[in-house]
Motif scaffolding. Structure first.
Motif, PDB file in Angstrom:
ATOM      1  N   GLU A   1      -2.824   6.070  15.302  1.00 45.91           N
ATOM      2  CA  GLU A   1      -1.420   6.386  15.575  1.00 45.91           C
ATOM      3  C   GLU A   1      -0.499   5.330  14.967  1.00 45.91           C
ATOM      4  O   GLU A   1       0.586   5.646  14.455  1.00 45.91           O
ATOM      5  CB  GLU A   1      -1.178   6.502  17.076  1.00 45.91           C
ATOM      6  CG  GLU A   1      -1.733   7.792  17.641  1.00 45.91           C
ATOM      7  CD  GLU A   1      -1.178   8.086  19.023  1.00 45.91           C
ATOM      8  OE1 GLU A   1      -0.078   7.614  19.343  1.00 45.91           O
ATOM      9  OE2 GLU A   1      -1.866   8.790  19.747  1.00 45.91           O
ATOM     10  N   ARG A   2      -0.939   4.107  15.027  1.00 49.61           N
ATOM     11  CA  ARG A   2      -0.161   3.024  14.430  1.00 49.61           C
ATOM     12  C   ARG A   2      -0.053   3.212  12.920  1.00 49.61           C
ATOM     13  O   ARG A   2       1.019   3.041  12.320  1.00 49.61           O
ATOM     14  CB  ARG A   2      -0.817   1.681  14.754  1.00 49.61           C
ATOM     15  CG  ARG A   2      -0.030   0.506  14.241  1.00 49.61           C
ATOM     16  CD  ARG A   2      -0.646  -0.813  14.707  1.00 49.61           C
ATOM     17  NE  ARG A   2      -0.288  -1.829  13.770  1.00 49.61           N
ATOM     18  CZ  ARG A   2      -1.115  -2.477  12.974  1.00 49.61           C
ATOM     19  NH1 ARG A   2      -2.399  -2.257  13.039  1.00 49.61           N
ATOM     20  NH2 ARG A   2      -0.670  -3.383  12.142  1.00 49.61           N
ATOM     21  N   GLU A   3      -1.143   3.602  12.263  1.00 54.85           N
ATOM     22  CA  GLU A   3      -1.139   3.839  10.818  1.00 54.85           C
ATOM     23  C   GLU A   3      -0.242   5.029  10.468  1.00 54.85           C
ATOM     24  O   GLU A   3       0.509   4.992   9.484  1.00 54.85           O
ATOM     25  CB  GLU A   3      -2.572   4.077  10.299  1.00 54.85           C
ATOM     26  CG  GLU A   3      -3.420   2.836  10.238  1.00 54.85           C
ATOM     27  CD  GLU A   3      -2.859   1.804   9.277  1.00 54.85           C
ATOM     28  OE1 GLU A   3      -2.368   2.180   8.182  1.00 54.85           O
ATOM     29  OE2 GLU A   3      -2.886   0.610   9.626  1.00 54.85           O
ATOM     30  N   LEU A   4      -0.311   6.100  11.272  1.00 56.25           N
ATOM     31  CA  LEU A   4       0.541   7.272  11.030  1.00 56.25           C
ATOM     32  C   LEU A   4       2.020   6.908  11.176  1.00 56.25           C
ATOM     33  O   LEU A   4       2.864   7.310  10.369  1.00 56.25           O
ATOM     34  CB  LEU A   4       0.182   8.422  11.975  1.00 56.25           C
ATOM     35  CG  LEU A   4      -1.136   9.134  11.703  1.00 56.25           C
ATOM     36  CD1 LEU A   4      -1.431  10.148  12.817  1.00 56.25           C
ATOM     37  CD2 LEU A   4      -1.073   9.837  10.363  1.00 56.25           C
ATOM     38  N   THR A   5       2.323   6.139  12.203  1.00 57.71           N
ATOM     39  CA  THR A   5       3.706   5.709  12.414  1.00 57.71           C
ATOM     40  C   THR A   5       4.166   4.829  11.263  1.00 57.71           C
ATOM     41  O   THR A   5       5.295   4.959  10.784  1.00 57.71           O
ATOM     42  CB  THR A   5       3.821   4.945  13.747  1.00 57.71           C
ATOM     43  OG1 THR A   5       3.317   5.754  14.806  1.00 57.71           O
ATOM     44  CG2 THR A   5       5.256   4.554  14.040  1.00 57.71           C
ATOM     45  N   LYS A   6       3.282   3.960  10.815  1.00 54.07           N
ATOM     46  CA  LYS A   6       3.597   3.072   9.700  1.00 54.07           C
ATOM     47  C   LYS A   6       3.874   3.883   8.432  1.00 54.07           C
ATOM     48  O   LYS A   6       4.837   3.611   7.688  1.00 54.07           O
ATOM     49  CB  LYS A   6       2.435   2.107   9.484  1.00 54.07           C
ATOM     50  CG  LYS A   6       2.717   0.973   8.560  1.00 54.07           C
ATOM     51  CD  LYS A   6       1.523   0.039   8.539  1.00 54.07           C
ATOM     52  CE  LYS A   6       1.672  -1.087   7.593  1.00 54.07           C
ATOM     53  NZ  LYS A   6       0.503  -1.938   7.530  1.00 54.07           N
ATOM     54  N   GLN A   7       3.070   4.925   8.173  1.00 56.33           N
ATOM     55  CA  GLN A   7       3.273   5.779   6.996  1.00 56.33           C
ATOM     56  C   GLN A   7       4.594   6.551   7.093  1.00 56.33           C
ATOM     57  O   GLN A   7       5.320   6.687   6.101  1.00 56.33           O
ATOM     58  CB  GLN A   7       2.111   6.752   6.845  1.00 56.33           C
ATOM     59  CG  GLN A   7       0.819   6.104   6.403  1.00 56.33           C
ATOM     60  CD  GLN A   7      -0.342   7.091   6.424  1.00 56.33           C
ATOM     61  OE1 GLN A   7      -0.192   8.239   6.820  1.00 56.33           O
ATOM     62  NE2 GLN A   7      -1.516   6.618   6.016  1.00 56.33           N
ATOM     63  N   GLN A   8       4.907   7.043   8.279  1.00 53.07           N
ATOM     64  CA  GLN A   8       6.162   7.756   8.475  1.00 53.07           C
ATOM     65  C   GLN A   8       7.358   6.840   8.244  1.00 53.07           C
ATOM     66  O   GLN A   8       8.346   7.225   7.620  1.00 53.07           O
ATOM     67  CB  GLN A   8       6.234   8.360   9.880  1.00 53.07           C
ATOM     68  CG  GLN A   8       5.335   9.553  10.079  1.00 53.07           C
ATOM     69  CD  GLN A   8       5.393  10.064  11.514  1.00 53.07           C
ATOM     70  OE1 GLN A   8       5.876   9.368  12.408  1.00 53.07           O
ATOM     71  NE2 GLN A   8       4.873  11.263  11.719  1.00 53.07           N
ATOM     72  N   LEU A   9       7.269   5.616   8.738  1.00 54.89           N
ATOM     73  CA  LEU A   9       8.342   4.656   8.535  1.00 54.89           C
ATOM     74  C   LEU A   9       8.515   4.310   7.054  1.00 54.89           C
ATOM     75  O   LEU A   9       9.641   4.183   6.558  1.00 54.89           O
ATOM     76  CB  LEU A   9       8.096   3.386   9.346  1.00 54.89           C
ATOM     77  CG  LEU A   9       8.376   3.477  10.841  1.00 54.89           C
ATOM     78  CD1 LEU A   9       7.954   2.185  11.532  1.00 54.89           C
ATOM     79  CD2 LEU A   9       9.843   3.750  11.090  1.00 54.89           C
TER      80      LEU A   9
ATOM     81  N   SER B   1       7.742   6.248   4.486  1.00 52.90           N
ATOM     82  CA  SER B   1       8.345   7.390   3.785  1.00 52.90           C
ATOM     83  C   SER B   1       9.830   7.501   4.118  1.00 52.90           C
ATOM     84  O   SER B   1      10.652   7.796   3.244  1.00 52.90           O
ATOM     85  CB  SER B   1       7.616   8.691   4.124  1.00 52.90           C
ATOM     86  OG  SER B   1       7.842   9.051   5.463  1.00 52.90           O
ATOM     87  N   SER B   2      10.199   7.233   5.364  1.00 51.93           N
ATOM     88  CA  SER B   2      11.613   7.256   5.740  1.00 51.93           C
ATOM     89  C   SER B   2      12.379   6.157   5.015  1.00 51.93           C
ATOM     90  O   SER B   2      13.510   6.365   4.555  1.00 51.93           O
ATOM     91  CB  SER B   2      11.786   7.062   7.247  1.00 51.93           C
ATOM     92  OG  SER B   2      11.213   8.122   7.959  1.00 51.93           O
ATOM     93  N   LEU B   3      11.753   4.996   4.896  1.00 53.21           N
ATOM     94  CA  LEU B   3      12.385   3.891   4.192  1.00 53.21           C
ATOM     95  C   LEU B   3      12.562   4.215   2.712  1.00 53.21           C
ATOM     96  O   LEU B   3      13.602   3.920   2.129  1.00 53.21           O
ATOM     97  CB  LEU B   3      11.556   2.613   4.370  1.00 53.21           C
ATOM     98  CG  LEU B   3      12.117   1.352   3.738  1.00 53.21           C
ATOM     99  CD1 LEU B   3      13.445   0.995   4.395  1.00 53.21           C
ATOM    100  CD2 LEU B   3      11.142   0.214   3.865  1.00 53.21           C
ATOM    101  N   ASP B   4      11.558   4.859   2.104  1.00 50.97           N
ATOM    102  CA  ASP B   4      11.665   5.252   0.696  1.00 50.97           C
ATOM    103  C   ASP B   4      12.805   6.251   0.496  1.00 50.97           C
ATOM    104  O   ASP B   4      13.580   6.151  -0.465  1.00 50.97           O
ATOM    105  CB  ASP B   4      10.351   5.846   0.200  1.00 50.97           C
ATOM    106  CG  ASP B   4       9.247   4.804   0.075  1.00 50.97           C
ATOM    107  OD1 ASP B   4       9.580   3.597  -0.026  1.00 50.97           O
ATOM    108  OD2 ASP B   4       8.054   5.199   0.073  1.00 50.97           O
ATOM    109  N   LYS B   5      12.910   7.217   1.398  1.00 46.19           N
ATOM    110  CA  LYS B   5      13.994   8.203   1.302  1.00 46.19           C
ATOM    111  C   LYS B   5      15.348   7.520   1.452  1.00 46.19           C
ATOM    112  O   LYS B   5      16.298   7.813   0.729  1.00 46.19           O
ATOM    113  CB  LYS B   5      13.844   9.278   2.370  1.00 46.19           C
ATOM    114  CG  LYS B   5      12.710  10.236   2.123  1.00 46.19           C
ATOM    115  CD  LYS B   5      12.601  11.247   3.259  1.00 46.19           C
ATOM    116  CE  LYS B   5      11.376  12.118   3.108  1.00 46.19           C
ATOM    117  NZ  LYS B   5      11.232  13.038   4.251  1.00 46.19           N
TER     118      LYS B   5
END
Length: 150
Positions: free
Chosen positions: A11-19, A21-25
């Motif tokens: 879950e931590r890795e998924l949250t990290k990936q989402q963050l 991608s949001s940061l890239d956007k």
């Protein structure tokens, strides 16, 4: 207990990936907003039209002010009482025309303002026509077409 730790790490890795991608956007959005060259390309015709309109209004106000101020000044009134006076006035007018006094009465800055306005209007028209043609060609390129029709 090992299963709970593995679940939390996933879950931590998924949250990290989402963050990420949001940061890239967000970064792409900020870069797009700060890219003045792209905005100028997109809105250049609009800026040109606004500039031409502003210059036109300014030139019109200046010319109007001069015309209104000139109306207050006394004009030379010719009082003619005889045919001899008319002949004298005509001879004087001919001399003035020959010398070229009445040829050009506009001030230089007024001529430059009119020429600048005309040039800016021509440039804005050319820019608007070019952008319209670019948009039309982009629309034509994006629409699929049948080879049988050609």
């Amino acid at each position: 207990m090992g299963q709970g730790v593995d679940e939390a790490q996933r879950e931590r890795e998924l949250t990290k990936q989402q963050l990420e991608s949001s940061l890239d956007k967000f970064e792409a959005r900020v870069r797009a907003e700060l890219d003045w060259k792209t905005r100028l390309r997109q809105n250049g015709a609009r800026y040109a039209v606004i500039g031409v309109a502003a210059v036109g209004v300014l030139a019109a106000l200046i010319i109007l002010r001069i015309k209104l101020r000139g109306a207050d000044e006394e004009e030379d009134v010719i009082h003619v009482s005889s045919l001899a006076d008319i002949a004298v006035e005509l001879q004087e007018l001919r001399r003035q025309v020959e010398r070229g006094k009445n040829r050009d009465t506009q001030p230089m800055w007024q001529k430059l303002a009119v020429k600048g306005f005309a040039a800016a209007a021509a440039a804005a028209g050319t820019s608007a026509a070019k952008s319209m043609m670019d948009r039309m060609s982009a629309q034509d390129d994006s629409e699929p077409f049948d080879d049988d029709l050609r």
